[in-house]
Design a protein around this motif. Structure first.
Motif, PDB file in Angstrom:
ATOM      1  N   ILE A 115       0.850  -1.185   0.000  1.00  0.00           N
ATOM      2  CA  ILE A 115       0.000   0.000   0.000  1.00  0.00           C
ATOM      3  C   ILE A 115       0.888   1.238   0.000  1.00  0.00           C
ATOM      4  CG2 ILE A 115      -1.846   1.238   1.205  1.00  0.00           C
ATOM      5  CD1 ILE A 115      -2.719  -1.501   0.192  1.00  0.00           C
ATOM      6  N   LEU A 116       0.652   2.120  -0.985  1.00  0.00           N
ATOM      7  CA  LEU A 116       1.390   3.375  -1.119  1.00  0.00           C
ATOM      8  C   LEU A 116       0.546   4.530  -0.600  1.00  0.00           C
ATOM      9  CD1 LEU A 116       2.758   2.858  -4.746  1.00  0.00           C
ATOM     10  CD2 LEU A 116       3.769   2.117  -2.605  1.00  0.00           C
ATOM     11  N   GLY A 117       1.186   5.640  -0.263  1.00  0.00           N
ATOM     12  CA  GLY A 117       0.493   6.730   0.423  1.00  0.00           C
ATOM     13  C   GLY A 117      -0.016   7.870  -0.427  1.00  0.00           C
ATOM     14  N   THR A 118      -0.188   7.689  -1.738  1.00  0.00           N
ATOM     15  CA  THR A 118      -0.677   8.791  -2.567  1.00  0.00           C
ATOM     16  C   THR A 118      -2.193   8.915  -2.443  1.00  0.00           C
ATOM     17  OG1 THR A 118       1.103   8.371  -4.126  1.00  0.00           O
ATOM     18  CG2 THR A 118      -0.707   9.720  -4.921  1.00  0.00           C
ATOM     19  N   GLY A 119      -2.670  10.126  -2.234  1.00  0.00           N
ATOM     20  CA  GLY A 119      -4.105  10.378  -2.139  1.00  0.00           C
ATOM     21  C   GLY A 119      -4.576  10.527  -0.708  1.00  0.00           C
ATOM     22  N   GLU A 120      -5.884  10.724  -0.570  1.00  0.00           N
ATOM     23  CA  GLU A 120      -6.488  10.936   0.748  1.00  0.00           C
ATOM     24  C   GLU A 120      -7.351   9.740   1.126  1.00  0.00           C
ATOM     25  OE1 GLU A 120      -5.739  13.465   2.770  1.00  0.00           O
ATOM     26  OE2 GLU A 120      -4.346  14.072   1.191  1.00  0.00           O
ATOM     27  N   LEU A 121      -7.449   9.492   2.417  1.00  0.00           N
ATOM     28  CA  LEU A 121      -8.286   8.407   2.942  1.00  0.00           C
ATOM     29  C   LEU A 121      -9.087   8.954   4.109  1.00  0.00           C
ATOM     30  CD1 LEU A 121      -8.952   5.339   2.838  1.00  0.00           C
ATOM     31  CD2 LEU A 121      -7.192   5.022   4.554  1.00  0.00           C
ATOM     32  N   ASN A 122     -10.435   8.809   4.046  1.00  0.00           N
ATOM     33  CA  ASN A 122     -11.265   9.296   5.148  1.00  0.00           C
ATOM     34  C   ASN A 122     -12.248   8.231   5.627  1.00  0.00           C
ATOM     35  OD1 ASN A 122     -12.821   9.340   2.867  1.00  0.00           O
ATOM     36  ND2 ASN A 122     -12.813  11.572   2.679  1.00  0.00           N
ATOM     37  N   VAL A 123     -11.951   6.962   5.344  1.00  0.00           N
ATOM     38  CA  VAL A 123     -12.798   5.846   5.773  1.00  0.00           C
ATOM     39  C   VAL A 123     -12.002   4.974   6.740  1.00  0.00           C
ATOM     40  CG1 VAL A 123     -14.508   4.265   4.814  1.00  0.00           C
ATOM     41  CG2 VAL A 123     -13.257   5.733   3.281  1.00  0.00           C
ATOM     42  N   LYS A 124     -12.681   4.500   7.788  1.00  0.00           N
ATOM     43  CA  LYS A 124     -12.016   3.649   8.786  1.00  0.00           C
ATOM     44  C   LYS A 124     -11.922   2.230   8.222  1.00  0.00           C
ATOM     45  CE  LYS A 124     -12.408   2.002  13.506  1.00  0.00           C
ATOM     46  NZ  LYS A 124     -13.217   1.988  14.731  1.00  0.00           N
ATOM     47  N   LEU A 125     -10.705   1.747   8.028  1.00  0.00           N
ATOM     48  CA  LEU A 125     -10.477   0.427   7.444  1.00  0.00           C
ATOM     49  C   LEU A 125      -9.417  -0.333   8.227  1.00  0.00           C
ATOM     50  CD1 LEU A 125     -10.142   1.503   3.696  1.00  0.00           C
ATOM     51  CD2 LEU A 125     -12.132   0.435   4.720  1.00  0.00           C
ATOM     52  N   THR A 126      -9.504  -1.663   8.169  1.00  0.00           N
ATOM     53  CA  THR A 126      -8.420  -2.513   8.651  1.00  0.00           C
ATOM     54  C   THR A 126      -7.754  -3.074   7.404  1.00  0.00           C
ATOM     55  OG1 THR A 126      -9.714  -3.102  10.583  1.00  0.00           O
ATOM     56  CG2 THR A 126      -7.826  -4.500  10.067  1.00  0.00           C
ATOM     57  N   VAL A 127      -6.512  -2.651   7.147  1.00  0.00           N
ATOM     58  CA  VAL A 127      -5.832  -3.017   5.903  1.00  0.00           C
ATOM     59  C   VAL A 127      -4.786  -4.081   6.191  1.00  0.00           C
ATOM     60  CG1 VAL A 127      -4.594  -2.145   3.905  1.00  0.00           C
ATOM     61  CG2 VAL A 127      -6.161  -0.642   5.117  1.00  0.00           C
ATOM     62  N   THR A 133       4.005   1.884   2.943  1.00  0.00           N
ATOM     63  CA  THR A 133       4.928   3.007   3.052  1.00  0.00           C
ATOM     64  C   THR A 133       4.572   3.757   4.328  1.00  0.00           C
ATOM     65  OG1 THR A 133       3.486   4.469   1.773  1.00  0.00           O
ATOM     66  CG2 THR A 133       5.177   3.260   0.544  1.00  0.00           C
ATOM     67  N   ALA A 134       5.501   4.575   4.811  1.00  0.00           N
ATOM     68  CA  ALA A 134       5.280   5.305   6.062  1.00  0.00           C
ATOM     69  C   ALA A 134       4.079   6.248   5.935  1.00  0.00           C
ATOM     70  CB  ALA A 134       6.527   6.089   6.439  1.00  0.00           C
ATOM     71  N   SER A 135       3.946   6.908   4.779  1.00  0.00           N
ATOM     72  CA  SER A 135       2.833   7.852   4.594  1.00  0.00           C
ATOM     73  C   SER A 135       1.497   7.110   4.539  1.00  0.00           C
ATOM     74  CB  SER A 135       3.034   8.683   3.331  1.00  0.00           C
ATOM     75  OG  SER A 135       3.155   7.847   2.207  1.00  0.00           O
ATOM     76  N   ALA A 136       1.495   5.891   3.979  1.00  0.00           N
ATOM     77  CA  ALA A 136       0.262   5.094   3.926  1.00  0.00           C
ATOM     78  C   ALA A 136      -0.165   4.709   5.339  1.00  0.00           C
ATOM     79  CB  ALA A 136       0.471   3.852   3.071  1.00  0.00           C
ATOM     80  N   ARG A 137       0.768   4.317   6.170  1.00  0.00           N
ATOM     81  CA  ARG A 137       0.460   3.956   7.564  1.00  0.00           C
ATOM     82  C   ARG A 137      -0.164   5.147   8.294  1.00  0.00           C
ATOM     83  NH1 ARG A 137       5.967   0.698   9.344  1.00  0.00           N
ATOM     84  NH2 ARG A 137       5.672  -1.036   7.904  1.00  0.00           N
ATOM     85  N   GLU A 138       0.462   6.327   8.114  1.00  0.00           N
ATOM     86  CA  GLU A 138      -0.031   7.524   8.787  1.00  0.00           C
ATOM     87  C   GLU A 138      -1.458   7.854   8.362  1.00  0.00           C
ATOM     88  OE1 GLU A 138       2.765  10.616   7.886  1.00  0.00           O
ATOM     89  OE2 GLU A 138       4.412   9.567   8.901  1.00  0.00           O
ATOM     90  N   LYS A 139      -1.734   7.752   7.065  1.00  0.00           N
ATOM     91  CA  LYS A 139      -3.061   8.108   6.550  1.00  0.00           C
ATOM     92  C   LYS A 139      -4.127   7.109   7.003  1.00  0.00           C
ATOM     93  CE  LYS A 139      -1.371  10.812   2.713  1.00  0.00           C
ATOM     94  NZ  LYS A 139      -1.252  10.998   1.291  1.00  0.00           N
ATOM     95  N   ILE A 140      -3.775   5.843   7.075  1.00  0.00           N
ATOM     96  CA  ILE A 140      -4.728   4.831   7.546  1.00  0.00           C
ATOM     97  C   ILE A 140      -5.052   5.079   9.020  1.00  0.00           C
ATOM     98  CG2 ILE A 140      -5.016   2.370   8.054  1.00  0.00           C
ATOM     99  CD1 ILE A 140      -3.317   1.851   5.475  1.00  0.00           C
ATOM    100  N   GLU A 141      -4.020   5.360   9.840  1.00  0.00           N
ATOM    101  CA  GLU A 141      -4.223   5.628  11.260  1.00  0.00           C
ATOM    102  C   GLU A 141      -4.974   6.935  11.488  1.00  0.00           C
ATOM    103  OE1 GLU A 141      -0.226   5.353  12.708  1.00  0.00           O
ATOM    104  OE2 GLU A 141      -0.301   3.166  12.886  1.00  0.00           O
ATOM    105  N   GLY A 144      -8.582   6.663  11.396  1.00  0.00           N
ATOM    106  CA  GLY A 144      -9.146   5.855  12.474  1.00  0.00           C
ATOM    107  C   GLY A 144      -9.041   4.355  12.227  1.00  0.00           C
ATOM    108  N   GLY A 145      -8.363   3.962  11.184  1.00  0.00           N
ATOM    109  CA  GLY A 145      -8.229   2.550  10.857  1.00  0.00           C
ATOM    110  C   GLY A 145      -6.947   1.951  11.419  1.00  0.00           C
ATOM    111  N   SER A 146      -6.671   0.711  11.007  1.00  0.00           N
ATOM    112  CA  SER A 146      -5.439   0.043  11.444  1.00  0.00           C
ATOM    113  C   SER A 146      -4.859  -0.726  10.268  1.00  0.00           C
ATOM    114  CB  SER A 146      -5.737  -0.905  12.610  1.00  0.00           C
ATOM    115  OG  SER A 146      -6.639  -1.898  12.196  1.00  0.00           O
ATOM    116  N   TRP A 147      -3.592  -1.081  10.397  1.00  0.00           N
ATOM    117  CA  TRP A 147      -2.913  -1.841   9.342  1.00  0.00           C
ATOM    118  C   TRP A 147      -2.206  -3.040   9.937  1.00  0.00           C
ATOM    119  CZ3 TRP A 147       2.295  -1.939  10.256  1.00  0.00           C
ATOM    120  CH2 TRP A 147       2.825  -0.920  11.033  1.00  0.00           C
ATOM    121  N   GLU A 148      -2.137  -4.112   9.156  1.00  0.00           N
ATOM    122  CA  GLU A 148      -1.451  -5.345   9.587  1.00  0.00           C
ATOM    123  C   GLU A 148      -0.567  -5.823   8.455  1.00  0.00           C
ATOM    124  OE1 GLU A 148      -3.953  -8.572  10.939  1.00  0.00           O
ATOM    125  OE2 GLU A 148      -5.547  -7.142  11.379  1.00  0.00           O
ATOM    126  N   ILE A 149       0.595  -6.332   8.813  1.00  0.00           N
ATOM    127  CA  ILE A 149       1.479  -6.920   7.801  1.00  0.00           C
ATOM    128  C   ILE A 149       1.224  -8.425   7.754  1.00  0.00           C
ATOM    129  CG2 ILE A 149       3.871  -7.435   7.210  1.00  0.00           C
ATOM    130  CD1 ILE A 149       4.632  -4.682   8.136  1.00  0.00           C
TER     131      ILE A 149
END
Length: 151
Positions: A115-127, A133-141, A144-149
């Motif tokens: 997952i790359l960090g280009t664009g905006e995200l405003n939906v709560k998701l578990t990815v 990428t670091a920017s993707a993690r920040e935008k997901i968090e 209000g969402g979370s990410w898992e590897i």
């Protein structure tokens, strides 16, 4: 002090010598054969030999092995997706590679998902993905969402 402009540039005093005027008579110091001697390959006009020429011997650039470049061993290839594409999904969804294929966001999931960090995200998701990428993690968090590897 004067400003530095292209029309005021000139070399430092004494840094450039005058060009030798060859073949302009005995008084010039380089008359007649211009310091090239009488006969032979290096006395002729034009460049005496091409770069790399070794007198008929196989030149160095043809003797050495033909190694153009080295392939990277065990490269990691990813199927990539930007965060902006995830904004189309419903809130609270667990995003996996299979779900993205089913939704039509991925067409050729040959490799692990990144997952790359280009664009905006405003939906709560578990990815769930193999890499972020670091920017993707920040935008997901931030949404209000979370990410898992996952592998």
């Amino acid at each position: 002090m004067t400003s530095l402009r292209l029309d005021t540039l000139k070399p430092q005093a004494g840094s450039r010598r005058r060009k030798l005027r060859k073949g302009r008579g005995i008084a010039a110091g380089q008359g007649a054969s211009c310091g090239f001697g009488m006969r032979g390959q290096k006395s002729r006009s034009g460049r005496p030999t091409r770069p790399g020429f070794e007198g008929g011997q196989m030149p160095l650039y043809r003797r050495i092995p033909k190694l153009k470049h080295f392939e990277l061993v065990n490269t990691k290839e990813f199927t990539v997706l930007n965060v902006a594409k995830l904004a189309e999904l419903k809130s609270g969804t667990t995003v996996t590679r299979d779900l993205l294929v089913k939704e039509g966001l991925l067409t050729n999931p040959k490799h692990p998902l990144k997952i790359l960090g280009t664009g905006e995200l405003n939906v709560k998701l578990t990815v769930q993905a193999a890499a972020f990428t670091a920017s993707a993690r920040e935008k997901i968090e931030a949404a209000g969402g979370s990410w898992e590897i996952v592998d």
